[in-house]
Design a protein around this motif. Structure first.
Motif, PDB file in Angstrom:
ATOM      1  N   LYS A   4       0.985  -1.231  -0.034  1.00 15.81           N
ATOM      2  CA  LYS A   4       0.270   0.018   0.099  1.00 15.81           C
ATOM      3  C   LYS A   4       0.694   1.041  -0.023  1.00 15.81           C
ATOM      4  N   ILE A   5       0.572   2.288  -0.949  1.00 15.13           N
ATOM      5  CA  ILE A   5       1.447   3.246  -1.023  1.00 15.13           C
ATOM      6  C   ILE A   5       0.252   4.402  -0.644  1.00 15.13           C
ATOM      7  N   ILE A   6       0.388   5.125   0.393  1.00 13.48           N
ATOM      8  CA  ILE A   6      -0.575   6.211   1.082  1.00 13.48           C
ATOM      9  C   ILE A   6       0.103   7.430   1.242  1.00 13.48           C
ATOM     10  N   THR A   7      -0.785   8.612   0.728  1.00 10.23           N
ATOM     11  CA  THR A   7      -0.383   9.918   1.123  1.00 10.23           C
ATOM     12  C   THR A   7      -1.322  10.557   1.850  1.00 10.23           C
ATOM     13  N   HIS A   8      -1.049  12.065   2.188  1.00  4.31           N
ATOM     14  CA  HIS A   8      -2.049  12.940   2.983  1.00  4.31           C
ATOM     15  C   HIS A   8      -3.138  12.673   2.039  1.00  4.31           C
ATOM     16  N   GLU A   9      -3.075  12.719   0.820  1.00  4.73           N
ATOM     17  CA  GLU A   9      -4.430  12.791   0.036  1.00  4.73           C
ATOM     18  C   GLU A   9      -4.934  11.729  -0.370  1.00  4.73           C
ATOM     19  N   LYS A  10      -4.046  10.648  -0.705  1.00  6.49           N
ATOM     20  CA  LYS A  10      -4.746   9.419  -1.384  1.00  6.49           C
ATOM     21  C   LYS A  10      -4.236   8.171  -1.141  1.00  6.49           C
ATOM     22  N   LEU A  11      -4.968   7.029  -1.494  1.00  6.63           N
ATOM     23  CA  LEU A  11      -4.255   5.825  -1.677  1.00  6.63           C
ATOM     24  C   LEU A  11      -3.680   5.519  -3.142  1.00  6.63           C
ATOM     25  N   VAL A  12      -2.672   5.737  -3.291  1.00  5.49           N
ATOM     26  CA  VAL A  12      -1.728   5.773  -4.331  1.00  5.49           C
ATOM     27  C   VAL A  12      -1.794   4.457  -5.162  1.00  5.49           C
ATOM     28  N   PHE A  13      -1.538   3.271  -4.226  1.00  8.09           N
ATOM     29  CA  PHE A  13      -1.404   1.851  -4.767  1.00  8.09           C
ATOM     30  C   PHE A  13      -1.877   0.876  -3.769  1.00  8.09           C
ATOM     31  N   ASP A  14      -2.524  -0.038  -4.204  1.00  9.32           N
ATOM     32  CA  ASP A  14      -2.952  -1.077  -2.990  1.00  9.32           C
ATOM     33  C   ASP A  14      -3.356  -2.312  -3.984  1.00  9.32           C
ATOM     34  N   GLU A  15      -1.882  -2.953  -3.893  1.00 18.59           N
ATOM     35  CA  GLU A  15      -2.221  -4.440  -4.794  1.00 18.59           C
ATOM     36  C   GLU A  15      -1.185  -5.243  -4.334  1.00 18.59           C
ATOM     37  N   ASP A  16      -1.550  -6.563  -4.878  1.00 18.77           N
ATOM     38  CA  ASP A  16      -0.363  -7.613  -4.510  1.00 18.77           C
ATOM     39  C   ASP A  16       0.998  -7.350  -5.506  1.00 18.77           C
ATOM     40  N   VAL A  17       2.060  -7.556  -5.085  1.00 14.20           N
ATOM     41  CA  VAL A  17       3.379  -7.677  -5.768  1.00 14.20           C
ATOM     42  C   VAL A  17       4.071  -8.661  -5.451  1.00 14.20           C
ATOM     43  N   ASP A  18       5.045  -8.729  -6.247  1.00 11.48           N
ATOM     44  CA  ASP A  18       5.895 -10.095  -5.807  1.00 11.48           C
ATOM     45  C   ASP A  18       7.240  -9.447  -5.179  1.00 11.48           C
ATOM     46  N   GLU A  19       7.825  -8.230  -5.835  1.00 15.57           N
ATOM     47  CA  GLU A  19       9.098  -7.785  -5.196  1.00 15.57           C
ATOM     48  C   GLU A  19       8.791  -6.444  -5.080  1.00 15.57           C
ATOM     49  N   ILE A  20       9.681  -5.810  -4.001  1.00 11.29           N
ATOM     50  CA  ILE A  20       9.563  -4.146  -3.861  1.00 11.29           C
ATOM     51  C   ILE A  20      11.063  -3.744  -3.658  1.00 11.29           C
ATOM     52  N   TYR A  21      11.248  -2.702  -4.248  1.00 13.80           N
ATOM     53  CA  TYR A  21      12.798  -2.138  -4.034  1.00 13.80           C
ATOM     54  C   TYR A  21      12.473  -0.776  -4.048  1.00 13.80           C
ATOM     55  N   THR A  47      10.324   3.838  -6.164  1.00 14.02           N
ATOM     56  CA  THR A  47      10.085   2.783  -5.616  1.00 14.02           C
ATOM     57  C   THR A  47       9.573   1.807  -6.688  1.00 14.02           C
ATOM     58  N   LYS A  48      10.184   0.807  -6.932  1.00  7.90           N
ATOM     59  CA  LYS A  48       9.980  -0.105  -8.066  1.00  7.90           C
ATOM     60  C   LYS A  48       9.132  -1.302  -7.429  1.00  7.90           C
ATOM     61  N   VAL A  49       8.351  -1.823  -8.239  1.00 10.05           N
ATOM     62  CA  VAL A  49       7.765  -3.307  -7.772  1.00 10.05           C
ATOM     63  C   VAL A  49       7.674  -4.058  -9.000  1.00 10.05           C
ATOM     64  N   ILE A  50       7.748  -5.486  -8.831  1.00 11.38           N
ATOM     65  CA  ILE A  50       7.628  -6.360  -9.674  1.00 11.38           C
ATOM     66  C   ILE A  50       6.268  -7.052  -9.477  1.00 11.38           C
ATOM     67  N   GLN A  51       5.525  -7.157 -10.540  1.00 14.36           N
ATOM     68  CA  GLN A  51       4.149  -7.846 -10.401  1.00 14.36           C
ATOM     69  C   GLN A  51       4.192  -8.549 -11.693  1.00 14.36           C
ATOM     70  N   GLY A  52       3.818  -9.793 -11.572  1.00 11.86           N
ATOM     71  CA  GLY A  52       3.917 -10.790 -12.563  1.00 11.86           C
ATOM     72  C   GLY A  52       4.990 -10.633 -13.505  1.00 11.86           C
ATOM     73  N   GLY A  53       6.194 -10.687 -13.075  1.00 14.24           N
ATOM     74  CA  GLY A  53       7.307 -10.483 -14.005  1.00 14.24           C
ATOM     75  C   GLY A  53       7.457  -9.122 -14.380  1.00 14.24           C
ATOM     76  N   LYS A  54       6.672  -8.185 -14.143  1.00 14.85           N
ATOM     77  CA  LYS A  54       6.949  -7.027 -14.970  1.00 14.85           C
ATOM     78  C   LYS A  54       7.052  -5.863 -13.939  1.00 14.85           C
ATOM     79  N   PRO A  55       7.877  -4.863 -14.286  1.00 13.71           N
ATOM     80  CA  PRO A  55       8.267  -3.721 -13.133  1.00 13.71           C
ATOM     81  C   PRO A  55       7.254  -2.659 -13.461  1.00 13.71           C
ATOM     82  N   ARG A  56       6.838  -1.900 -12.214  1.00 12.71           N
ATOM     83  CA  ARG A  56       6.072  -0.734 -12.147  1.00 12.71           C
ATOM     84  C   ARG A  56       6.845   0.342 -11.322  1.00 12.71           C
TER      85      ARG A  56
END
Ligand code: ATP
Length: 130
Positions: A4-21, A47-56
């Motif tokens: 989960k990536i949360i700011t003062h304003e909003k929930l920017v991301f809330d998903e399952d991931v395989d790796e976090i950098y 912050t880089k995440v890997i989801q199903g083999g793909k980076p975001r």
């Protein structure tokens, strides 16, 4: 694991991931599922995440990361999904901040202006990687 990536304003991301950098204040680090609980202060960066083999890519502008029970929570003042970033705006912000630093004005808040440079660079990096 969840991120989960949360700011003062909003929930920017809330998903399952395989790796976090991400970029902690003591350097970059990665988290894989089943990692032991950690808590780390974050630097301005990407912050880089890997989801199903793909980076975001996301910007995370400081704050803190907590990881426990296969859930990572990033609480940060500002964050953006790389695909939502306005490149022109980031380039303009970078040029403005660098100009200010070059002026060497005694009144200039150097730390604040350097942070503006770091935010713009993080935005450009998150965009270019997408
Ligand atoms: P600027 O000088 O362009 O406003 P900034 O670094 O001062 O940049 P922030 O204070 O970090 O901007 O952010 C203010 C708001 O604007 C936040 O909601 C942030 O997500 C958004 N934002 C800032 N720059 C961009 C950008 N290049 N693309 C998309 N959203 C942005």
């Amino acid at each position: 694991m969840r991120l989960k990536i949360i700011t003062h304003e909003k929930l920017v991301f809330d998903e399952d991931v395989d790796e976090i950098y991400t970029k902690g204040t003591a350097g970059e680090f990665g988290i894989l599922p089943k990692h032991i609980p950690i808590m780390s202060a974050l630097d301005i960066g990407v912050t880089k995440v890997i989801q199903g083999g793909k980076p975001r890519y996301f910007t995370t502008m400081g704050g803190v990361l907590q990881f426990k029970d296969d859930e990572a929570i990033i609480l940060t003042p500002t964050a953006e999904d790389g695909k939502d970033i306005d490149v022109v705006r980031a380039k303009e912000a970078l040029a403005r901040a660098r100009e200010k630093l070059a002026e060497k004005d005694a009144e200039l808040d150097i730390k604040k202006t350097e942070a503006a440079v770091a935010r713009a660079l993080a935005r450009l990096k998150a965009t270019m990687s997408n």
